[in-house]
Design an enzyme around this catalytic site. Structure first.
Site, PDB file in Angstrom:
ATOM      1  N   ARG A 124      16.663  18.831  -2.773  1.00  0.00           N
ATOM      2  CA  ARG A 124      17.636  18.678  -1.684  1.00  0.00           C
ATOM      3  C   ARG A 124      17.004  18.806  -0.302  1.00  0.00           C
ATOM      4  O   ARG A 124      17.676  19.163   0.660  1.00  0.00           O
ATOM      5  CB  ARG A 124      18.794  19.681  -1.844  1.00  0.00           C
ATOM      6  CG  ARG A 124      19.648  19.429  -3.074  1.00  0.00           C
ATOM      7  CD  ARG A 124      20.978  20.156  -2.966  1.00  0.00           C
ATOM      8  NE  ARG A 124      21.836  19.821  -4.092  1.00  0.00           N
ATOM      9  CZ  ARG A 124      21.972  20.585  -5.177  1.00  0.00           C
ATOM     10  NH1 ARG A 124      21.292  21.719  -5.266  1.00  0.00           N
ATOM     11  NH2 ARG A 124      22.770  20.210  -6.143  1.00  0.00           N
ATOM     12  N   LYS A 146      13.556   8.128  10.087  1.00  0.00           N
ATOM     13  CA  LYS A 146      14.147   7.127   9.205  1.00  0.00           C
ATOM     14  C   LYS A 146      13.277   6.985   7.964  1.00  0.00           C
ATOM     15  O   LYS A 146      12.076   6.745   8.063  1.00  0.00           O
ATOM     16  CB  LYS A 146      14.249   5.769   9.905  1.00  0.00           C
ATOM     17  CG  LYS A 146      15.451   5.592  10.784  1.00  0.00           C
ATOM     18  CD  LYS A 146      15.515   4.137  11.224  1.00  0.00           C
ATOM     19  CE  LYS A 146      16.722   3.845  12.058  1.00  0.00           C
ATOM     20  NZ  LYS A 146      16.778   2.409  12.440  1.00  0.00           N
ATOM     21  N   GLU A 188       5.153  -3.957  17.312  1.00  0.00           N
ATOM     22  CA  GLU A 188       6.066  -2.844  17.569  1.00  0.00           C
ATOM     23  C   GLU A 188       5.738  -2.174  18.902  1.00  0.00           C
ATOM     24  O   GLU A 188       6.621  -1.688  19.602  1.00  0.00           O
ATOM     25  CB  GLU A 188       5.994  -1.823  16.431  1.00  0.00           C
ATOM     26  CG  GLU A 188       6.488  -2.338  15.083  1.00  0.00           C
ATOM     27  CD  GLU A 188       8.004  -2.289  14.949  1.00  0.00           C
ATOM     28  OE1 GLU A 188       8.686  -1.959  15.941  1.00  0.00           O
ATOM     29  OE2 GLU A 188       8.504  -2.580  13.850  1.00  0.00           O
ATOM     30  N   LYS A 229       9.672   5.961  21.947  1.00  0.00           N
ATOM     31  CA  LYS A 229      10.520   6.165  20.778  1.00  0.00           C
ATOM     32  C   LYS A 229      11.089   7.576  20.746  1.00  0.00           C
ATOM     33  O   LYS A 229      12.263   7.776  20.413  1.00  0.00           O
ATOM     34  CB  LYS A 229       9.753   5.878  19.493  1.00  0.00           C
ATOM     35  CG  LYS A 229      10.650   6.018  18.266  1.00  0.00           C
ATOM     36  CD  LYS A 229      10.174   5.268  17.077  1.00  0.00           C
ATOM     37  CE  LYS A 229      11.245   5.274  15.986  1.00  0.00           C
ATOM     38  NZ  LYS A 229      10.807   4.575  14.766  1.00  0.00           N
ATOM     39  N   GLU A 239      21.297   6.998  15.148  1.00  0.00           N
ATOM     40  CA  GLU A 239      21.542   5.588  15.466  1.00  0.00           C
ATOM     41  C   GLU A 239      23.038   5.283  15.594  1.00  0.00           C
ATOM     42  O   GLU A 239      23.566   4.328  15.018  1.00  0.00           O
ATOM     43  CB  GLU A 239      20.907   4.682  14.394  1.00  0.00           C
ATOM     44  CG  GLU A 239      20.689   3.261  14.895  1.00  0.00           C
ATOM     45  CD  GLU A 239      19.894   2.414  13.921  1.00  0.00           C
ATOM     46  OE1 GLU A 239      18.755   2.058  14.262  1.00  0.00           O
ATOM     47  OE2 GLU A 239      20.415   2.114  12.831  1.00  0.00           O
ATOM     48  N   ARG A 243      19.883   4.159  19.998  1.00  0.00           N
ATOM     49  CA  ARG A 243      18.748   4.001  19.094  1.00  0.00           C
ATOM     50  C   ARG A 243      18.706   2.618  18.461  1.00  0.00           C
ATOM     51  O   ARG A 243      17.636   2.129  18.069  1.00  0.00           O
ATOM     52  CB  ARG A 243      18.769   5.081  18.009  1.00  0.00           C
ATOM     53  CG  ARG A 243      17.532   5.029  17.108  1.00  0.00           C
ATOM     54  CD  ARG A 243      17.362   6.261  16.252  1.00  0.00           C
ATOM     55  NE  ARG A 243      16.194   6.133  15.400  1.00  0.00           N
ATOM     56  CZ  ARG A 243      15.698   7.101  14.639  1.00  0.00           C
ATOM     57  NH1 ARG A 243      16.269   8.287  14.638  1.00  0.00           N
ATOM     58  NH2 ARG A 243      14.635   6.902  13.883  1.00  0.00           N
ATOM     59  N   ASN A 247      15.763  -1.701  17.325  1.00  0.00           N
ATOM     60  CA  ASN A 247      15.783  -2.779  16.345  1.00  0.00           C
ATOM     61  C   ASN A 247      15.605  -4.161  16.978  1.00  0.00           C
ATOM     62  O   ASN A 247      15.872  -5.175  16.324  1.00  0.00           O
ATOM     63  CB  ASN A 247      17.093  -2.747  15.545  1.00  0.00           C
ATOM     64  CG  ASN A 247      17.150  -1.552  14.611  1.00  0.00           C
ATOM     65  OD1 ASN A 247      16.267  -1.346  13.793  1.00  0.00           O
ATOM     66  ND2 ASN A 247      18.193  -0.744  14.756  1.00  0.00           N
ATOM     67  N   HIS A 250      14.393  -6.976  14.850  1.00  0.00           N
ATOM     68  CA  HIS A 250      14.451  -6.583  13.455  1.00  0.00           C
ATOM     69  C   HIS A 250      15.550  -7.302  12.668  1.00  0.00           C
ATOM     70  O   HIS A 250      15.416  -7.479  11.460  1.00  0.00           O
ATOM     71  CB  HIS A 250      14.635  -5.072  13.333  1.00  0.00           C
ATOM     72  CG  HIS A 250      13.398  -4.300  13.651  1.00  0.00           C
ATOM     73  ND1 HIS A 250      12.762  -4.371  14.869  1.00  0.00           N
ATOM     74  CD2 HIS A 250      12.657  -3.437  12.895  1.00  0.00           C
ATOM     75  CE1 HIS A 250      11.694  -3.585  14.860  1.00  0.00           C
ATOM     76  NE2 HIS A 250      11.610  -3.004  13.678  1.00  0.00           N
ATOM     77  N   HIS A 254      13.957  -8.753   9.600  1.00  0.00           N
ATOM     78  CA  HIS A 254      14.286  -8.264   8.265  1.00  0.00           C
ATOM     79  C   HIS A 254      14.822  -9.396   7.384  1.00  0.00           C
ATOM     80  O   HIS A 254      14.527  -9.444   6.184  1.00  0.00           O
ATOM     81  CB  HIS A 254      15.329  -7.147   8.346  1.00  0.00           C
ATOM     82  CG  HIS A 254      14.763  -5.832   8.773  1.00  0.00           C
ATOM     83  ND1 HIS A 254      15.557  -4.741   9.074  1.00  0.00           N
ATOM     84  CD2 HIS A 254      13.494  -5.407   8.956  1.00  0.00           C
ATOM     85  CE1 HIS A 254      14.795  -3.714   9.417  1.00  0.00           C
ATOM     86  NE2 HIS A 254      13.539  -4.103   9.355  1.00  0.00           N
ATOM     87  N   HIS A 269       5.656  -6.812   7.867  1.00  0.00           N
ATOM     88  CA  HIS A 269       6.786  -6.374   8.687  1.00  0.00           C
ATOM     89  C   HIS A 269       6.581  -6.654  10.178  1.00  0.00           C
ATOM     90  O   HIS A 269       7.471  -7.207  10.846  1.00  0.00           O
ATOM     91  CB  HIS A 269       7.045  -4.881   8.472  1.00  0.00           C
ATOM     92  CG  HIS A 269       8.109  -4.320   9.352  1.00  0.00           C
ATOM     93  ND1 HIS A 269       9.431  -4.686   9.254  1.00  0.00           N
ATOM     94  CD2 HIS A 269       8.046  -3.426  10.372  1.00  0.00           C
ATOM     95  CE1 HIS A 269      10.143  -4.044  10.165  1.00  0.00           C
ATOM     96  NE2 HIS A 269       9.322  -3.274  10.862  1.00  0.00           N
TER      97      HIS A 269
END
Length: 371
Positions: A124, A146, A188, A229, A239, A243, A247, A250, A254, A269
């Site tokens: 956990r 993330k 990036e 960042k 997000e 935030r 992206n 992206h 993606h 990527h």
């Protein structure tokens, strides 16, 4: 050994530091025991990184009396799946590591995302340390918490937010990085300038060759990217607002990655992000939001550094426009079926555009797909 540059991610009691500079793998044990005294550890890495960097990290941990368990996975985006996640969790549990021990991600974005997810769910929630070895991971995926894996239905659709305790961005690791992977990470880096730091983008246009060759310019560019960042993450960790600006590129990128089946031979990527950023600027022009000169400037810089900037740069065939739109519709920024994109009013003037008409996106994709 010179002292590293330190960037803090300000999250109150969960704040942590990003250390940037050469030789950090060799001092990893000392840095970890400062923050997690008495902790044991597991290293998660891939076959390629293990050959180049694993011994450096093991030696650094040994200096602090840490004998880690080691889990080595196949390289590549296709490793971000449920089977690999189970292998990592099983390896951590088999090593009898406890919640207060650490999972160390040694590798690029794939390993960081996967190991972070495993750390977030094993017992956990275990401590997590990022030791990013690619430029993309050092400036982007290792910072902000993330984590996740891919689904056949889309990229990064399964995961958790789980912040690291420490990020060790050892710039020596970049010396063994293939040029293609370095370029992918640079996309990036350029993204931060395009979002809201136009002076940084202009600096990169002027100094990108020095960033590629190494030395002080490289460390400065990594630090500036991490600061950019960290500022956003501190404002919007989960997000819910700003935030999402991170992206930029992206949503298109993606979709393109999913369209090629996460085949790294065709598209990695950062290359998807580069094409996505160019498309986002071109789409903003189409929507009369920004000047075509800005889109041309972005494309010119991406071409100058050797990055792909249009869908025609992807080898082999792509799905049709309707197929690409179906991947975009799976994006995590879609809410109740409404398309959300990061668009721009110019260099460094990005914003979150909600309720973008699917018909406009479809027409744009048809215009920009290779014949």
């Amino acid at each position: 050994m010179s002292e590293p540059v330190v960037v803090e991610v300000g999250l109150g009691t969960r704040a942590y530091e990003i250390l940037i500079g050469p030789g950090l793998l060799e001092r990893a044990g000392a840095e970890i025991v400062k923050r997690l005294p008495g902790a044991r550890a597991a290293i998660v890495t891939d076959e390629n990184v293990a050959a180049a960097q694993l011994q450096r990290l093991k030696d650094g941990l040994a200096e602090a009396g840490i004998e880690p368990a080691v889990i080595v996975l196949p390289p590549g985006e296709k490793t971000k799946n449920f089977e690999a996640l189970q292998e990592v969790v099983d390896g951590v549990l088999a090593a009898r590591l406890e919640r207060g021990d650490a999972v160390i991600a040694l590798g690029g974005g794939v390993i960081g995302d996967l190991a972070g997810f495993a750390a977030g769910i094993a017992r956990r929630g275990m401590n997590f340390v990022q030791a990013p070895t690619s430029l993309l991971a050092q400036v982007d995926s290792s910072v902000g918490g993330k984590t996740g894996i891919n689904s056949p239905r889309g990229k990064n659709l399964v995961g958790v937010f789980h912040q690291p305790k420490l990020v060790l961005a050892d710039t020596v690791a970049l010396d063994t990085l293939p040029l293609r992977e370095f370029r992918a990470g640079y996309a990036e880096m350029a993204k931060y300038g395009l979002i809201d730091r136009p002076d940084f983008f202009a600096w990169l246009e002027k100094n990108w060759q020095e960033v590629f060759s190494g030395g002080p310019a490289r460390i400065e560019a990594i630090a500036q990217s991490c600061r950019a960042k960290a500022d956003v993450v501190a404002r919007d960790e989960f997000e819910q607002g700003d935030r999402a600006l991170l992206n930029l590129g992206h949503t298109f990128g993606h979709a393109l990655e999913a369209a090629v089946g996460y085949d790294g031979a065709r598209l990695v990527h950062g290359e998807g992000v580069a094409i996505g950023m160019a498309l986002a600027h071109r789409f903003s022009t189409r929507m009369n939001l920004a000047s075509s000169d800005d889109a041309a400037r972005v494309e010119a810089h991406l071409k100058a550094v050797g990055l792909p900037w249009r869908m025609a740069d992807i080898p082999s065939d792509l799905p049709d426009a309707e197929g690409l739109l179906s991947f975009i519709a799976q994006d995590k920024k879609v809410k109740r079926g409404a398309l959300t994109f990061i668009l721009t009013h110019g260099i460094g003037k990005c914003f979150i555009a909600k309720d973008v008409p699917a018909s406009e996106v479809l027409s744009f994709l048809k215009e920009n797909l290779p014949a």
